[in-house]
Design a protein around this motif. Sequence first.
Motif, PDB file in Angstrom:
ATOM      1  N   GLY A   1      14.352 -14.563 -10.203  1.00 33.23           N
ATOM      2  CA  GLY A   1      14.565 -14.589 -11.647  1.00 33.23           C
ATOM      3  C   GLY A   1      16.036 -14.511 -11.978  1.00 33.23           C
ATOM      4  N   ILE A   2      16.624 -15.632 -12.346  1.00 33.29           N
ATOM      5  CA  ILE A   2      18.054 -15.675 -12.671  1.00 33.29           C
ATOM      6  C   ILE A   2      18.369 -14.732 -13.828  1.00 33.29           C
ATOM      7  CG2 ILE A   2      19.917 -17.135 -13.567  1.00 33.29           C
ATOM      8  CD1 ILE A   2      19.308 -17.724 -10.681  1.00 33.29           C
ATOM      9  N   ASP A   3      17.502 -14.717 -14.853  1.00 33.23           N
ATOM     10  CA  ASP A   3      17.751 -13.883 -16.026  1.00 33.23           C
ATOM     11  C   ASP A   3      17.782 -12.405 -15.640  1.00 33.23           C
ATOM     12  OD1 ASP A   3      17.458 -16.278 -17.718  1.00 33.23           O
ATOM     13  OD2 ASP A   3      15.345 -16.107 -17.194  1.00 33.23           O
ATOM     14  N   ARG A   4      16.841 -11.973 -14.811  1.00 38.00           N
ATOM     15  CA  ARG A   4      16.789 -10.562 -14.416  1.00 38.00           C
ATOM     16  C   ARG A   4      17.991 -10.176 -13.570  1.00 38.00           C
ATOM     17  NH1 ARG A   4      10.384  -9.672 -12.749  1.00 38.00           N
ATOM     18  NH2 ARG A   4       9.526 -10.247 -14.787  1.00 38.00           N
ATOM     19  N   ILE A   5      18.358 -11.042 -12.630  1.00 36.36           N
ATOM     20  CA  ILE A   5      19.503 -10.731 -11.773  1.00 36.36           C
ATOM     21  C   ILE A   5      20.780 -10.673 -12.602  1.00 36.36           C
ATOM     22  CG2 ILE A   5      20.887 -11.508  -9.815  1.00 36.36           C
ATOM     23  CD1 ILE A   5      18.323 -12.828  -8.720  1.00 36.36           C
ATOM     24  N   ALA A   6      20.950 -11.632 -13.520  1.00 34.66           N
ATOM     25  CA  ALA A   6      22.143 -11.638 -14.372  1.00 34.66           C
ATOM     26  C   ALA A   6      22.202 -10.380 -15.233  1.00 34.66           C
ATOM     27  CB  ALA A   6      22.151 -12.883 -15.259  1.00 34.66           C
ATOM     28  N   ALA A   7      21.052  -9.928 -15.744  1.00 38.83           N
ATOM     29  CA  ALA A   7      21.028  -8.712 -16.563  1.00 38.83           C
ATOM     30  C   ALA A   7      21.444  -7.506 -15.734  1.00 38.83           C
ATOM     31  CB  ALA A   7      19.642  -8.506 -17.161  1.00 38.83           C
ATOM     32  N   LEU A   8      20.960  -7.412 -14.507  1.00 37.65           N
ATOM     33  CA  LEU A   8      21.361  -6.306 -13.639  1.00 37.65           C
ATOM     34  C   LEU A   8      22.863  -6.343 -13.360  1.00 37.65           C
ATOM     35  CD1 LEU A   8      18.413  -6.291 -11.077  1.00 37.65           C
ATOM     36  CD2 LEU A   8      19.038  -4.413 -12.590  1.00 37.65           C
ATOM     37  N   MET A   9      23.367  -7.526 -13.045  1.00 39.96           N
ATOM     38  CA  MET A   9      24.794  -7.653 -12.766  1.00 39.96           C
ATOM     39  C   MET A   9      25.644  -7.308 -13.983  1.00 39.96           C
ATOM     40  SD  MET A   9      25.164 -11.104 -10.467  1.00 39.96           S
ATOM     41  CE  MET A   9      24.975 -11.047  -8.676  1.00 39.96           C
ATOM     42  N   ALA A  10      25.159  -7.664 -15.167  1.00 38.06           N
ATOM     43  CA  ALA A  10      25.918  -7.432 -16.399  1.00 38.06           C
ATOM     44  C   ALA A  10      25.727  -6.021 -16.939  1.00 38.06           C
ATOM     45  CB  ALA A  10      25.512  -8.455 -17.458  1.00 38.06           C
TER      46      ALA A  10
ATOM     47  N   GLY B   1      14.197  -0.986  -9.110  1.00 32.74           N
ATOM     48  CA  GLY B   1      12.976  -0.965  -9.905  1.00 32.74           C
ATOM     49  C   GLY B   1      12.641  -2.265 -10.588  1.00 32.74           C
ATOM     50  N   ASN B   2      13.343  -3.329 -10.272  1.00 32.92           N
ATOM     51  CA  ASN B   2      13.083  -4.648 -10.852  1.00 32.92           C
ATOM     52  C   ASN B   2      12.680  -5.621  -9.746  1.00 32.92           C
ATOM     53  OD1 ASN B   2      14.365  -4.527 -13.818  1.00 32.92           O
ATOM     54  ND2 ASN B   2      15.683  -3.392 -12.411  1.00 32.92           N
ATOM     55  N   GLU B   3      11.583  -6.327  -9.968  1.00 29.90           N
ATOM     56  CA  GLU B   3      11.240  -7.411  -9.052  1.00 29.90           C
ATOM     57  C   GLU B   3      12.152  -8.578  -9.391  1.00 29.90           C
ATOM     58  OE1 GLU B   3       8.497 -11.149  -8.761  1.00 29.90           O
ATOM     59  OE2 GLU B   3       7.514  -9.445  -9.730  1.00 29.90           O
ATOM     60  N   ILE B   4      13.085  -8.885  -8.495  1.00 26.94           N
ATOM     61  CA  ILE B   4      14.019  -9.979  -8.776  1.00 26.94           C
ATOM     62  C   ILE B   4      13.625 -11.263  -8.064  1.00 26.94           C
ATOM     63  CG2 ILE B   4      15.936  -8.426  -9.267  1.00 26.94           C
ATOM     64  CD1 ILE B   4      17.079  -9.163  -6.493  1.00 26.94           C
TER      65      ILE B   4
ATOM     66  N   ALA C   1       0.831  -1.207   0.000  1.00 30.03           N
ATOM     67  CA  ALA C   1       0.000   0.000   0.000  1.00 30.03           C
ATOM     68  C   ALA C   1       0.866   1.258   0.000  1.00 30.03           C
ATOM     69  CB  ALA C   1      -0.936  -0.009   1.210  1.00 30.03           C
ATOM     70  N   GLU C   2       1.941   1.261   0.786  1.00 29.15           N
ATOM     71  CA  GLU C   2       2.820   2.430   0.825  1.00 29.15           C
ATOM     72  C   GLU C   2       3.555   2.609  -0.497  1.00 29.15           C
ATOM     73  OE1 GLU C   2       6.661   4.249   3.290  1.00 29.15           O
ATOM     74  OE2 GLU C   2       5.833   2.286   3.841  1.00 29.15           O
ATOM     75  N   ALA C   3       4.000   1.509  -1.096  1.00 28.26           N
ATOM     76  CA  ALA C   3       4.708   1.586  -2.374  1.00 28.26           C
ATOM     77  C   ALA C   3       3.812   2.181  -3.460  1.00 28.26           C
ATOM     78  CB  ALA C   3       5.207   0.205  -2.796  1.00 28.26           C
ATOM     79  N   MET C   4       2.559   1.745  -3.504  1.00 30.43           N
ATOM     80  CA  MET C   4       1.632   2.270  -4.511  1.00 30.43           C
ATOM     81  C   MET C   4       1.311   3.734  -4.236  1.00 30.43           C
ATOM     82  SD  MET C   4       1.354  -0.236  -6.542  1.00 30.43           S
ATOM     83  CE  MET C   4       0.051   0.344  -7.632  1.00 30.43           C
ATOM     84  N   ARG C   5       1.160   4.091  -2.967  1.00 30.07           N
ATOM     85  CA  ARG C   5       0.832   5.473  -2.621  1.00 30.07           C
ATOM     86  C   ARG C   5       1.978   6.422  -2.960  1.00 30.07           C
ATOM     87  NH1 ARG C   5       2.143   8.267   1.764  1.00 30.07           N
ATOM     88  NH2 ARG C   5       2.722   6.393   2.941  1.00 30.07           N
ATOM     89  N   ARG C   6       3.196   6.045  -2.640  1.00 29.18           N
ATOM     90  CA  ARG C   6       4.326   6.956  -2.831  1.00 29.18           C
ATOM     91  C   ARG C   6       4.930   6.907  -4.226  1.00 29.18           C
ATOM     92  NH1 ARG C   6       8.386   5.709   1.978  1.00 29.18           N
ATOM     93  NH2 ARG C   6       9.581   7.338   0.877  1.00 29.18           N
ATOM     94  N   TYR C   7       4.876   5.721  -4.852  1.00 29.22           N
ATOM     95  CA  TYR C   7       5.606   5.551  -6.108  1.00 29.22           C
ATOM     96  C   TYR C   7       4.744   5.060  -7.285  1.00 29.22           C
ATOM     97  CZ  TYR C   7       9.409   5.784  -2.749  1.00 29.22           C
ATOM     98  OH  TYR C   7      10.249   6.183  -1.743  1.00 29.22           O
ATOM     99  N   GLY C   8       3.498   4.667  -7.015  1.00 31.86           N
ATOM    100  CA  GLY C   8       2.651   4.160  -8.092  1.00 31.86           C
ATOM    101  C   GLY C   8       3.138   2.853  -8.667  1.00 31.86           C
ATOM    102  N   SER C   9       3.883   2.087  -7.886  1.00 35.34           N
ATOM    103  CA  SER C   9       4.472   0.835  -8.367  1.00 35.34           C
ATOM    104  C   SER C   9       4.704  -0.100  -7.201  1.00 35.34           C
ATOM    105  CB  SER C   9       5.800   1.124  -9.075  1.00 35.34           C
ATOM    106  OG  SER C   9       6.476  -0.074  -9.392  1.00 35.34           O
ATOM    107  N   ASP C  10       4.541  -1.409  -7.448  1.00 32.27           N
ATOM    108  CA  ASP C  10       4.873  -2.389  -6.411  1.00 32.27           C
ATOM    109  C   ASP C  10       6.323  -2.849  -6.526  1.00 32.27           C
ATOM    110  OD1 ASP C  10       4.719  -3.935  -8.665  1.00 32.27           O
ATOM    111  OD2 ASP C  10       3.097  -5.228  -7.961  1.00 32.27           O
ATOM    112  N   LYS C  11       7.082  -2.201  -7.422  1.00 34.43           N
ATOM    113  CA  LYS C  11       8.521  -2.477  -7.538  1.00 34.43           C
ATOM    114  C   LYS C  11       9.259  -1.151  -7.747  1.00 34.43           C
ATOM    115  CE  LYS C  11       7.827  -3.686 -12.399  1.00 34.43           C
ATOM    116  NZ  LYS C  11       8.088  -4.673 -13.472  1.00 34.43           N
ATOM    117  N   PRO C  12       9.140  -0.245  -6.777  1.00 37.65           N
ATOM    118  CA  PRO C  12       9.686   1.108  -6.964  1.00 37.65           C
ATOM    119  C   PRO C  12      11.199   1.141  -7.057  1.00 37.65           C
ATOM    120  CG  PRO C  12       8.986   0.783  -4.697  1.00 37.65           C
ATOM    121  CD  PRO C  12       8.520  -0.417  -5.452  1.00 37.65           C
ATOM    122  N   ASP C  13      11.672   2.018  -7.934  1.00 38.37           N
ATOM    123  CA  ASP C  13      13.108   2.266  -8.050  1.00 38.37           C
ATOM    124  C   ASP C  13      13.454   3.393  -7.090  1.00 38.37           C
ATOM    125  OD1 ASP C  13      15.715   2.765  -8.727  1.00 38.37           O
ATOM    126  OD2 ASP C  13      15.376   2.846 -10.891  1.00 38.37           O
TER     127      ASP C  13
END
Length: 591
Positions: free
Chosen positions: A532-541, A478-481, A275-287
Amino acid sequence: MRTHFCGLVDEALIGQAVTLCGWVDVARDLGGLCFVDLRDHEGIVQVVAEPSQAEGNAAVIATAADLGYEDCIRVTGTVRRRESVNDRIRTGQVEVVAERIEVLNKAEPLPFHAHENPGEDIRLKYRYLDLRTPDMQRRLRTRTKLVAALRRWLDGRGFQDIETPILTRATPEGARDFLVPARMHPGEFYALPQSPQLFKQILMMSGFDRYYQIARCFRDEALRADRQLEFTQLDIEFAWVEERDVQDTVERMMREVFNEVIGVELGVFPRMTWAEAMRRYGSDKPDLRNPLELVDVADQVRGCGFKVFAEPAADPAGRVCALRIPGGATLSRKQIDEYAAHAGKYGAKGLAYAKIGEDGAVNSPVAKFFEEAAFRELLDVTGAGNGDLVFFGAGAYGTVSDFMGAVRLKAGKDFGLVGEGWKPLWVTDFPMFEYDEEAGRYVALHHPFTAPAVDSIEDLRANAATAVSRGYDMVLNGNEIGGGSIRIHRPQMQAAVFELLGIGAEEQRAKFGFLLDALKYGAPPHGGIAFGIDRIAALMAGTESIRDVIAFPKTTGAQCLMTDAPSPLDEAQLTEVHIAVRTPEEAGQGG
């Protein structure tokens, strides 16, 4: 065939003979003196073919002079110190004086050059060439290091790596399943797993206590930069746990793995409710690197003469919020319209704004609906000052949150407000359900096996619209990992959740009877998470697309351009699995 890797030739080998294999990255013929940059997966080393009295030297120079880009060769020679050092490569202190050059495979003219940017379709069509490039080699190696580090961490703490089935049964929730016809059971089908969810829960009921798996998963859904039809996730499940047990363990794992693989300290993981994430950032995965925040202004606009604001402000299911952009008054009307069009992609019917000039003058199409003092008060609530721009969103709560969150991300990027570094957090207390207007029923926000925060079935039924789950997500930049939950471990509660999701008793038995039976026989409290291995690897790379860390990905059109998959089957193959194909046109005519 070789004694050393190209990229590992160093000063310790000066004076020694080496044999190297690789591809020609660059070949330069200076008229009797040839330089070749030879590349393998470890890097590049300079090879020199130069005049000497040695027997066969003329043939070596002639071979070197004829080399082309991506020719596959083997070189034997002696390592010596370079006269002109190249600090840009690891082998830049040395070179190899060629005594023999053997062409193993001559490359035909290539469809693109590795130093060009040919576009993703060409890269995927000739993926074997794209994968030779240093960037792709680095990215895939980062992925390899990530998976190895995760395995080491979990193996060292008593987690058991257990494989679960790839051929399983279709489920009525989540994305579309990929279906596999069962040849030995005419008219019946397997489904490829969207996740090992039910199997890992049953392993906890089977007494294994701590499980993990690097699992291949499949979802027949639209593709984006962070989605693929087939993907890899790290699944973890624990018995006898509550939320913090799971979160604290995997948070520690991620800290140590990021430090090991790319030398990054992730720092503090704050906790924030959905609820706080949506209120402050409009996203459930705020950056959290982006400092912009949404401000609710329903109280300030509830009695105004602008119905677009006043009606949702008075509606308990509505929302009116504002986003202040420091320095945003520099935007032209055309640029503001571009923001409105961007918001429209996320459901906005319009995007009101107010520009405050450096002299304090206000320019806003909606100001006329307010008394001047009331509009100034509205702007003051947002914290806006001279030179700022304020965007306003109004409508249904979820829709406004979505499009204003998208505007926040665009503004943060456009105005260079997104900071450097890493900002992780936990998002917790997700809604248990969301109502699907089209289907006329509730759907699970995570999945139907997530436990509600209440223990009472009566409370859950009475308050389904506002029920909170025991779900949690790990978010990074900003990524749900990773996403997980505490699971339902009592059969009565699981049956009640199924009912609220529109899955009746008969369908429950047909599709989930094995789970409901397993829950009857002393199933322990349990929970877990999947990363998500793919997402984490992309962030690391350091890349925005997971396709850059997957060796052979699909396009956004769900195709493999290299192998031309998917492809039609001949009639004999279809007959063997009892399948008859109707084209969309034929299906339409028949319906």
